[in-house]
Scaffold this motif. Structure first.
Motif, mmCIF file in Angstrom:
data_model
loop_
_atom_site.group_PDB
_atom_site.id
_atom_site.type_symbol
_atom_site.label_atom_id
_atom_site.label_comp_id
_atom_site.label_asym_id
_atom_site.label_seq_id
_atom_site.Cartn_x
_atom_site.Cartn_y
_atom_site.Cartn_z
ATOM 1 N N ASN A 107 -45.068 77.709 -12.772
ATOM 2 C CA ASN A 107 -43.647 77.446 -12.510
ATOM 3 C C ASN A 107 -42.747 78.217 -13.486
ATOM 4 O O ASN A 107 -41.682 78.698 -13.106
ATOM 5 C CB ASN A 107 -43.358 75.943 -12.591
ATOM 6 C CG ASN A 107 -44.194 75.158 -11.583
ATOM 7 O OD1 ASN A 107 -44.767 75.738 -10.667
ATOM 8 N ND2 ASN A 107 -44.267 73.856 -11.768
ATOM 9 N N ASP A 108 -43.221 78.335 -14.737
ATOM 10 C CA ASP A 108 -42.470 79.147 -15.701
ATOM 11 C C ASP A 108 -42.436 80.607 -15.262
ATOM 12 O O ASP A 108 -41.410 81.276 -15.346
ATOM 13 C CB ASP A 108 -43.109 79.065 -17.092
ATOM 14 C CG ASP A 108 -42.892 77.724 -17.757
ATOM 15 O OD1 ASP A 108 -41.939 77.008 -17.366
ATOM 16 O OD2 ASP A 108 -43.664 77.378 -18.659
ATOM 17 N N LEU A 110 -42.644 81.784 -12.268
ATOM 18 C CA LEU A 110 -41.754 81.947 -11.104
ATOM 19 C C LEU A 110 -40.291 81.934 -11.549
ATOM 20 O O LEU A 110 -39.475 82.711 -11.059
ATOM 21 C CB LEU A 110 -42.023 80.831 -10.085
ATOM 22 C CG LEU A 110 -43.396 80.896 -9.405
ATOM 23 C CD1 LEU A 110 -43.679 79.598 -8.641
ATOM 24 C CD2 LEU A 110 -43.494 82.094 -8.473
ATOM 25 N N LEU A 116 -34.333 85.612 -10.034
ATOM 26 C CA LEU A 116 -33.545 84.446 -10.444
ATOM 27 C C LEU A 116 -32.801 84.733 -11.758
ATOM 28 O O LEU A 116 -31.598 84.539 -11.861
ATOM 29 C CB LEU A 116 -34.433 83.203 -10.596
ATOM 30 C CG LEU A 116 -33.732 81.960 -11.174
ATOM 31 C CD1 LEU A 116 -32.506 81.577 -10.362
ATOM 32 C CD2 LEU A 116 -34.706 80.785 -11.219
ATOM 33 N N ILE A 131 -32.196 81.322 -3.689
ATOM 34 C CA ILE A 131 -32.088 80.254 -4.701
ATOM 35 C C ILE A 131 -31.293 79.078 -4.145
ATOM 36 O O ILE A 131 -31.588 77.913 -4.451
ATOM 37 C CB ILE A 131 -31.507 80.786 -6.029
ATOM 38 C CG1 ILE A 131 -31.516 79.688 -7.101
ATOM 39 C CG2 ILE A 131 -30.103 81.341 -5.871
ATOM 40 C CD1 ILE A 131 -32.873 79.159 -7.479
ATOM 41 N N VAL A 134 -33.714 76.987 -2.329
ATOM 42 C CA VAL A 134 -34.525 76.179 -3.266
ATOM 43 C C VAL A 134 -33.748 74.931 -3.679
ATOM 44 O O VAL A 134 -34.279 73.809 -3.676
ATOM 45 C CB VAL A 134 -34.907 77.021 -4.505
ATOM 46 C CG1 VAL A 134 -35.475 76.124 -5.609
ATOM 47 C CG2 VAL A 134 -35.919 78.105 -4.134
ATOM 48 N N ARG A 137 -33.568 72.497 -0.767
ATOM 49 C CA ARG A 137 -34.856 71.828 -0.514
ATOM 50 C C ARG A 137 -35.158 70.776 -1.577
ATOM 51 O O ARG A 137 -35.719 69.716 -1.274
ATOM 52 C CB ARG A 137 -35.986 72.859 -0.497
ATOM 53 C CG ARG A 137 -36.045 73.698 0.774
ATOM 54 C CD ARG A 137 -37.017 74.854 0.571
ATOM 55 N NE ARG A 137 -37.247 75.614 1.801
ATOM 56 C CZ ARG A 137 -38.358 75.484 2.534
ATOM 57 N NH1 ARG A 137 -39.316 74.670 2.176
ATOM 58 N NH2 ARG A 137 -38.499 76.197 3.641
ATOM 59 N N VAL A 349 -28.653 74.279 -14.099
ATOM 60 C CA VAL A 349 -29.668 75.196 -14.626
ATOM 61 C C VAL A 349 -30.689 75.496 -13.529
ATOM 62 O O VAL A 349 -31.718 74.818 -13.419
ATOM 63 C CB VAL A 349 -30.355 74.596 -15.874
ATOM 64 C CG1 VAL A 349 -31.268 75.640 -16.519
ATOM 65 C CG2 VAL A 349 -29.313 74.101 -16.887
ATOM 66 N N PRO A 350 -30.433 76.522 -12.725
ATOM 67 C CA PRO A 350 -31.295 76.788 -11.569
ATOM 68 C C PRO A 350 -32.756 77.064 -11.917
ATOM 69 O O PRO A 350 -33.650 76.776 -11.109
ATOM 70 C CB PRO A 350 -30.629 78.005 -10.921
ATOM 71 C CG PRO A 350 -29.176 77.861 -11.284
ATOM 72 C CD PRO A 350 -29.197 77.340 -12.691
ATOM 73 N N LEU A 354 -35.750 75.301 -9.878
ATOM 74 C CA LEU A 354 -36.861 76.005 -9.234
ATOM 75 C C LEU A 354 -38.204 75.456 -9.700
ATOM 76 O O LEU A 354 -39.114 75.228 -8.897
ATOM 77 C CB LEU A 354 -36.772 77.507 -9.548
ATOM 78 C CG LEU A 354 -37.901 78.291 -8.899
ATOM 79 C CD1 LEU A 354 -37.381 79.062 -7.696
ATOM 80 C CD2 LEU A 354 -38.569 79.239 -9.872
ATOM 81 N N TYR A 357 -38.826 72.050 -8.110
ATOM 82 C CA TYR A 357 -39.186 72.212 -6.693
ATOM 83 C C TYR A 357 -40.651 72.659 -6.572
ATOM 84 O O TYR A 357 -41.409 72.112 -5.759
ATOM 85 C CB TYR A 357 -38.245 73.223 -6.030
ATOM 86 C CG TYR A 357 -38.660 73.570 -4.630
ATOM 87 C CD1 TYR A 357 -38.552 72.640 -3.592
ATOM 88 C CD2 TYR A 357 -39.196 74.830 -4.334
ATOM 89 C CE1 TYR A 357 -38.953 72.948 -2.305
ATOM 90 C CE2 TYR A 357 -39.598 75.141 -3.051
ATOM 91 C CZ TYR A 357 -39.480 74.206 -2.037
ATOM 92 O OH TYR A 357 -39.893 74.511 -0.767
ATOM 93 N N ALA A 358 -41.035 73.641 -7.396
ATOM 94 C CA ALA A 358 -42.409 74.143 -7.332
ATOM 95 C C ALA A 358 -43.407 73.030 -7.678
ATOM 96 O O ALA A 358 -44.489 72.948 -7.091
ATOM 97 C CB ALA A 358 -42.573 75.333 -8.281
#
Lengths: 521, 464
Positions: A107-108, A110, A116, A131, A134, A137, A349-350, A354, A357-358
Motif C-alpha cells: 500500500n505504501d 502504491l 498520486l 484518485i 478511489v 469507492r 490526505v489522499p 488510497l 482503500y487498498a
C-alpha cells in the motif's frame, strides 16, 4: 521468570549513535543539494532575482541553517531513524487506543506512485478521475461498514474529525434555531481527551460522564446530564477500557428525545468491524481513524485521516468539497450552502485514503470480520496472561473486554514504589514500546494494551514476558527499574529544564542563547 | 465460517491451530462468547456488502494502478498551478528518510525508544526558527490554515480582544478553515487590497485597526503572489493599537526575504508543503507556528513543543515535551485548544530538506523563483490583450495574469492549454470576481526557459 508466557526476553540494545544536533555538524560552504540552474539567456532577461525584492523586506542576513554534504545529511537522519522504534520493528501493542497494526508495504508503494504524489489539487477534474474514484469507492465502503450515508475524507486526524463533528453539531443546532441556547456537549471520561477539548474549541460547555459500576456510564447518569441545553453527545464504544456499553442504543435514544445529536468516536472500532455498526446503535455521525483501524502508517504522528460520516439528514453540513459521481464522471462539489466550510486544506490526505482503500480491498467483508475477531481474541489472550502478573490489577475484573484493556500498576506502586512511567522506561530496554495512558488517570498508574490482529501469538508472548520480568525486577530492586532505561538510545532525562522558562530550549538558537555552546561529549 | 477461510498474511493468528490455542488460553470455545455484551439487536447479523477482495498483491496492484492510470500528473504535463500547493524539487534524500520504517510506522513513543523522532522534530523546529527568526517553533500542525486559526486564537487570548484583521486576498479555502475554527473566539474583518499593487490597502487598515483588534494578519507573499513590501509598516500599525502582528509567510521565500521577526512579527505561521514534500493531490501540507521565547507566548501554544535537555549521563542529549501541561492531552477541555496526530512525518521531511538546502540553497531557490516570475510575466505581457503582471508589485513565485483584454475566459484558455499538455494557472474568476478574467500562474526552480517559452507560445496561439 517467564513462567506465564514461556518465552524469553530479547537481549536488545537500541542504536546509540550519540548523534550531535545537526547544527553541530555544520561545515560552512558544504552543499547538500543543488538547485536547478537558471539558464544564462533567462537570467540575462530577468536579472539575478536577488535584487528584485523590495528593500523593506529583503533578507539582510542569510538564515543560519546548517551546511552539510548530502551523504552527511543522509547518515545523520538514518542514524536518527535507527534511534526510533516503529511498529515495523516491535510488537507495538503498548499504545492502546491507537491501534498500531501492520501497515502493508504494497500500500505504501502504491501511494508513492507519481500518479498520486505528483498531482496538484487544482488540476482539471478530467486529469484526476483515478484518485477521485478511489476516494469515492472508499466512501462507499465506509458507508457500508458504519451504516451511515456519506463520508468526508477531509479531516486529517481523529482530533480534526472530532472537531468536524462538533462543528456539524453546532451547525445543525443552529439550523434548527437551537444555537447558542443548546450549548452543552456531553462526553465521557474514558474517551480521547480531544473529544472534550474540541467541544470546548467549538464553543460548547463540556459535561463529562464518569463510569458507573460496570465500567461505563449509566443511563441514569446520562439522563441527569440531559437538559434543554443539550446539543449532543460524543462518545466512544467500547470506551478506552475495552468494555462495550450494551446500553448504547438507549443512550442515543435518550439524547435524541432531548433534542440532541449523537456522534460516535470510532477510534476503538478495530474489534467490531462487521459485527456492529453506528447505524444500528442510533448515531447521526461517526468517524474512523484510517491510520488506526484501516492500517495506514502513523508517520510518527501524521499525516493521517479521520473519515467522518453522517446520516442523510446531516450530510448537508459536511465540509466542502465532496466527491460526487454522476455515473460517468467524478467531480468535486463545492456548492453546498449549509456546509460548515472546510477543516483541512483541499481534500485531506489522499495518500492515506488510497492505502486504506487498498487495505479494505485486500481483506473484503470476511477479512474485515476476521480482523475484528482476531483483535478481540488477541486482546483476551493477552488479558488472560497479564492477569497473572503480580502487581497488575484490572479494573472491573469481571467485565468482558473487546479489543483492548486499561490496566493498573497501582499495586506495584504501593508495594514496590515503582510507577507505570518507570515500567515504561524499562520496557524500552527490551525493544518494546509502552505508554501509560491519557490523563486524567482515573485508573491509577495506568497502561493500555491493544494487541490488534497484527502480531503473532509468539510476539504477544514476548511482550507479556518482558512485562512480567519488569514487575519481578521492580519487586526485587525497585531502584533499578526507576533508573531505567539502560539499553535504550539515551538515559533518563532530566525533566527540570523542560518546565523551566529560564532553561527550556525549543530550538537550537534558544539553547545557544540560554546555555552557550556545549563542549563535545 | 472464518475457520474455513485461507490463512491471511496480515492475520498471523489465523492459522487454525494458533487460533484454537489462543481460545483455549482464554477459556472459550468460540469467539462469539467474547462478543456476548453486544445485544442481538445491535448485531449486524449478515456479512458486510463489500466488493470481493483481491487475493494477491499482484491483483491488488493491477487494480489500484489501473485506477491511478486515469490520472495525469504534473510530471506528464507542464503545470503552472500553485495557490498554496507548489511543485518544487524534492531531494531524493527526503523520500529516503520519510520512507524509513522507523519513522513511517512510529507514532507517539516516549523520549527513550523514539529519541530519533524527538531529535528530528527538534531540529526541524530549530531550522524553521532560523528561517523566520524566532526561538520557538511548534511541532507541525495540520496545515497552514490550521496554524493561522490557532495563531489568531492565541492572539485573542494574549490580548483579551476578539477581532482579527485579515487580508481580503487571503486564500478562500484557508479563510473557510480559519472562519470555522475561530468562530466562538474571534471575529474576522477583511482588509481590502490596492487594485494596482495587490498589496494591503493601508488606508482601509488604518480605518479598521482599533482597540478591539487582537491581531493584524499579513501574508508575505500574499495569496496572490505579491511580496508585501509594506509588512514592516503594517506591523507598526498593529502595535500602535496594542494588537499583535501576525505574519503568514511562505518559508520557500526566506532565503531572499527578511525573517518576519525582523520586521515586527509577534506570531508567525505558514505551511511547509513546499519544503521537500510532494504535492500528493493536496496531502502534503503541514503547518508551523513560531514566536519569541516568552513564557506568555509559550503557554498559549496548543501544539507539542519539543525541547532539549540533559540525561543521567554526562554529555548526552535528551529530548522531551516542554510545558506539556498546557496541552489537551493533559487538561482536556481546559487546555489550550487541542492537540493530536497532525503531520509529524512532513515536519521530519522539511527538516531534511532544510538541512540539504542550507542557506545557499534557500538563496538559490529564492533567486530562481524570482527570476522565472519576472521572465514569464515579461514574456506574457508581449501578448496582445494579456496583462502580466496584473499587479504593479514584485512577485515571488506566482502572479496574477489578466486575460480580460483577450476577450477569452480563463476557462476557455485553460481548456485549450490542457489540449496542449499544459495545466494553465488557477482560474481566479470565481474566487475574486473583481479581478475579471484572471489566472494565478506559479513557477518554480523546476521550470526551464523552454517550459516558460512553450507556455507563452501556446497562450499567444490560443488568444490570437
Amino acid at each position: 521468570m517467564g513462567t506465564i508466557a514461556a518465552t524469553k526476553t530479547r537481549r536488545f540494545h537500541n542504536a546509540r549513535w550519540d548523534e550531535p544536533v545537526i547544527f553541530e555538524l555544520s561545515t560552512p560552504g558544504s552543499r547538500g543539494v543543488l538547485v536547478p540552474t537558471t539558464e544564462p539567456a533567462l537570467a540575462a532577461e530577468a536579472g539575478d532575482g536577488l535584487s528584485a525584492p523590495p528593500e523593506s523586506v529583503r533578507r539582510r542576513t542569510p538564515p543560519a541553517l546548517p551546511e552539510l554534504s548530502q551523504a552527511q545529511v543522509l547518515r545523520h537522519y538514518l542514524r536518527l531513524s535507527q534511534e526510533n522504534l516503529g511498529a515495523d520493528l516491535n510488537a507495538d501493542i503498548g499504545q492502546g487506543t491507537c491501534t498500531m497494526k501492520y501497515n502493508p508495504k504494497i500500500n505504501d508503494q502504491l501511494a508513492r506512485s507519481p500518479k498520486l504524489a505528483e498531482l496538484h489539487p487544482l488540476q482539471d477534474p478530467s486529469t484526476v478521475q483515478g484518485i477521485l474514484e478511489v476516494m469515492h469507492r472508499l466512501d462507499l465502503a465506509l458507508r457500508e461498514i458504519s451504516g451511515l450515508d456519506r463520508f468526508t475524507l477531509q479531516p486529517a486526524s481523529g482530533s480534526q474529525a472530532l472537531f468536524g463533528m462538533q462543528s456539524i453539531i453546532r451547525a445543525a443546532q443552529r439550523a434548527r434555531g437551537e444555537w447558542p441556547r443548546r450549548n452543552e456537549l456531553i462526553v465521557t471520561i474514558f474517551s480521547h481527551p480531544s473529544g472534550a477539548a474540541t467541544a470546548a474549541v467549538a464553543g460548547f460547555k463540556v459535561i463529562t460522564l464518569h463510569p458507573g459500576p460496570d465500567g461505563y456510564p449509566t443511563a441514569d447518569a446520562l439522563r441527569a446530564a440531559i437538559s434543554d441545553r443539550t446539543a449532543g453527545l460524543v462518545i466512544t464504544n467500547p470506551e478506552d477500557t475495552g468494555i462495550f456499553n450494551p446500553q448504547i442504543a438507549e443512550f442515543t435514544r435518550i439524547v435524541h428525545e432531548a433534542g440532541g445529536i449523537c456522534g460516535y468516536d470510532q477510534a476503538n472500532a478495530n474489534g467490531i468491524l462487521g459485527i456492529t455498526r453506528a447505524r444500528e446503535a442510533g448515531f447521526d455521525l461517526c468517524f474512523f481513524n484510517l491510520h488506526k483501524t484501516f492500517s495506514t502508517p502513523h508517520g510518527s504522528g501524521g499525516p493521517a485521516c479521520g473519515a467522518l460520516g453522517a446520516t442523510a439528514e446531516l450530510e448537508r453540513f459536511l465540509p466542502v468539497p465532496v466527491v460526487d459521481f454522476d455515473g460517468t464522471r467524478y467531480r468535486l462539489e463545492y456548492d453546498r450552502p449549509d456546509s460548515i466550510g472546510k477543516l483541512r486544506a483541499w481534500y485531506g490526505v489522499p495518500g492515506v485514503h488510497l492505502r486504506a482503500y487498498a487495505w479494505i480491498m485486500s481483506l473484503g467483508a470476511e477479512g474485515l470480520r476476521r480482523v475484528a475477531e482476531d483483535a478481540v481474541i488477541a486482546n483476551n489472550y493477552v488479558l488472560s496472561k497479564v492477569r497473572r502478573i503480580h502487581g497488575i490489577t484490572i479494573p472491573w475484573p469481571d467485565k468482558r473486554r473487546l479489543e483492548q484493556v486499561r490496566y493498573s500498576w497501582q499495586r506495584l506502586a504501593d508495594e514496590a514504589g515503582v510507577t507505570s512511567e518507570d515500567v515504561g522506561r524499562r520496557m524500552a530496554d527490551f525493544g518494546l514500546h509502552y505508554w501509560t495512558s491519557h490523563h486524567p488517570w482515573l485508573i491509577p498508574e495506568p497502561f493500555t494494551l491493544e494487541p490488534t490482529e497484527a502480531y503473532a501469538k509468539v510476539e504477544l508472548d514476548e511482550y507479556v514476558t518482558a512485562m512480567e520480568r519488569v514487575a519481578g525486577e521492580a519487586y526485587a530492586d525497585p531502584d533499578f527499574v526507576r533508573g531505567a532505561p539502560y539499553q535504550s538510545t539515551v538515559h533518563k532525562n532530566d525533566p527540570g529544564p523542560l518546565d523551566d522558562p529560564a532553561r527550556w530550549a525549543i530550538t537550537w538558537r534558544a539553547y545557544l542563547r540560554k546555555h552557550g555552546r556545549r563542549s563535545a561529549p | 465460517m472464518p475457520e474455513a477461510l485461507p490463512v491471511h498474511p496480515y492475520l498471523p493468528n489465523s492459522v487454525p491451530e494458533i487460533r484454537a490455542a489462543m481460545l483455549r488460553e482464554i477459556g472459550v470455545e468460540d469467539v462469539e462468547e467474547l462478543y456476548a455484551d453486544i445485544p442481538p439487536e445491535l448485531r449486524l447479523g449478515r456479512p458486510l456488502d463489500l466488493p470481493a477482495p483481491f487475493a494477491s498483491e499482484t491483483a491488488l496492484r493491477r487494480h489500484v494502478e489501473g485506477l491511478l492510470a486515469r490520472n495525469t500528473s504534473t510530471q506528464e504535463a507542464l503545470s503552472f498551478l500553485g495557490f498554496g500547493c507548489y511543485q518544487h524539487q524534492v531531494p531524493a534524500v527526503c523520500d529516503e528518510i520519510n520512507g524509513r520504517s522507523e519513522f513511517l510506522t512510529a507514532y507517539a513513543g516516549e523520549p527513550y525508544e523514539d529519541h530519533g523522532r524527538f531529535q528530528a522534530l527538534f531540529e526541524y523546529a530549530s531550522m524553521m526558527g532560523e528561517l523566520v527568526g524566532m526561538d520557538v517553533v511548534s511541532v507541525p500542525t495540520y496545515d497552514g490554515a490550521q496554524a493561522t486559526g490557532t495563531v489568531l486564537r492565541m492572539a485573542g487570548r494574549l490580548t483579551g480582544r476578539r477581532e482579527a484583521l485579515v487580508p481580503r486576498t487571503m486564500h478562500p479555502d484557508r479563510l473557510r478553515i480559519v472562519r470555522n475554527y475561530v468562530e466562538p473566539a474571534i471575529d474576522l474583518v477583511a482588509v481590502g487590497f490596492d487594485r494596482s499593487t495587490g498589496l494591503l490597502d493601508l488606508a482601509d487598515l488604518r480605518a479598521k485597526v482599533s482597540d478591539r483588534t487582537a491581531a493584524v494578519l499579513v501574508e508575505n507573499p500574499t495569496s496572490l503572489g505579491s511580496i508585501e513590501a509594506q509588512a514592516p509598516e503594517i506591523a507598526a500599525l498593529a502595535h500602535g493599537s496594542g494588537a499583535l502582528s501576525v505574519v503568514y509567510v511562505d518559508p520557500s521565500s526566506l532565503g531572499v526575504l527578511e525573517a518576519p521577526a525582523n520586521y515586527g512579527a509577534d506570531l508567525i505561521c505558514g505551511d511547509i508543503q513546499a519544503l521537500g514534500i510532494h504535492m500528493n493531490f493536496g496531502g502534503g501540507h503541514g503547518g508551523f507556528i513560531a514566536s519569541r521565547d516568552e513564557e506568555r507566548f509559550v503557554r498559549e501554544y496548543p501544539s507539542r513543543l519539543f525541547g532539549l535537555t540533559t540525561t543521567a549521563v554526562e554529555g548526552e542529549w535528551g529530548f522531551g515535551d516542554v510545558a506539556f501541561e498546557r496541552t489537551s492531552f493533559h487538561e482536556r477541555e481546559h487546555a489550550k485548544e487541542f492537540v493530536g496526530t497532525a503531520t509529524a512525518l512532513w515536519g521530519i521531511t522539511a527538516g531534511v530538506y532544510l538541512a540539504l538546502m542550507g542557506p545557499q540553497g534557500m538563496r538559490d531557490l529564492g533567486a530562481a523563483c524570482l527570476q522565472r516570475s519576472r521572465y514569464l510575466t515579461s514574456r506574457l505581457s508581449t501578448i496582445p490583450g494579456v496583462r502580466a503582471p496584473a499587479f504593479e508589485s514584485v512577485a515571488f513565485r506566482e502572479f496574477v495574469v489578466g486575460f480580460t483584454g483577450t476577450g477569452r475566459t480563463v476557462a476557455e484558455i485553460n481548456a485549450a492549454l490542457l489540449e496542449r499538455g499544459i495545466f494553465g494557472g488557477v482560474d481566479l474568476s470565481g474566487y475574486f470576481p473583481e479581478l475579471g478574467q484572471a489566472a494565478l500562474y506559479a513557477v518554480s526552480e523546476v521550470h526551464t526557459k523552454d517550459d516558460l517559452d512553450r507556455l507563452v507560445s501556446a497562450v499567444a496561439e490560443i488568444v490570437a
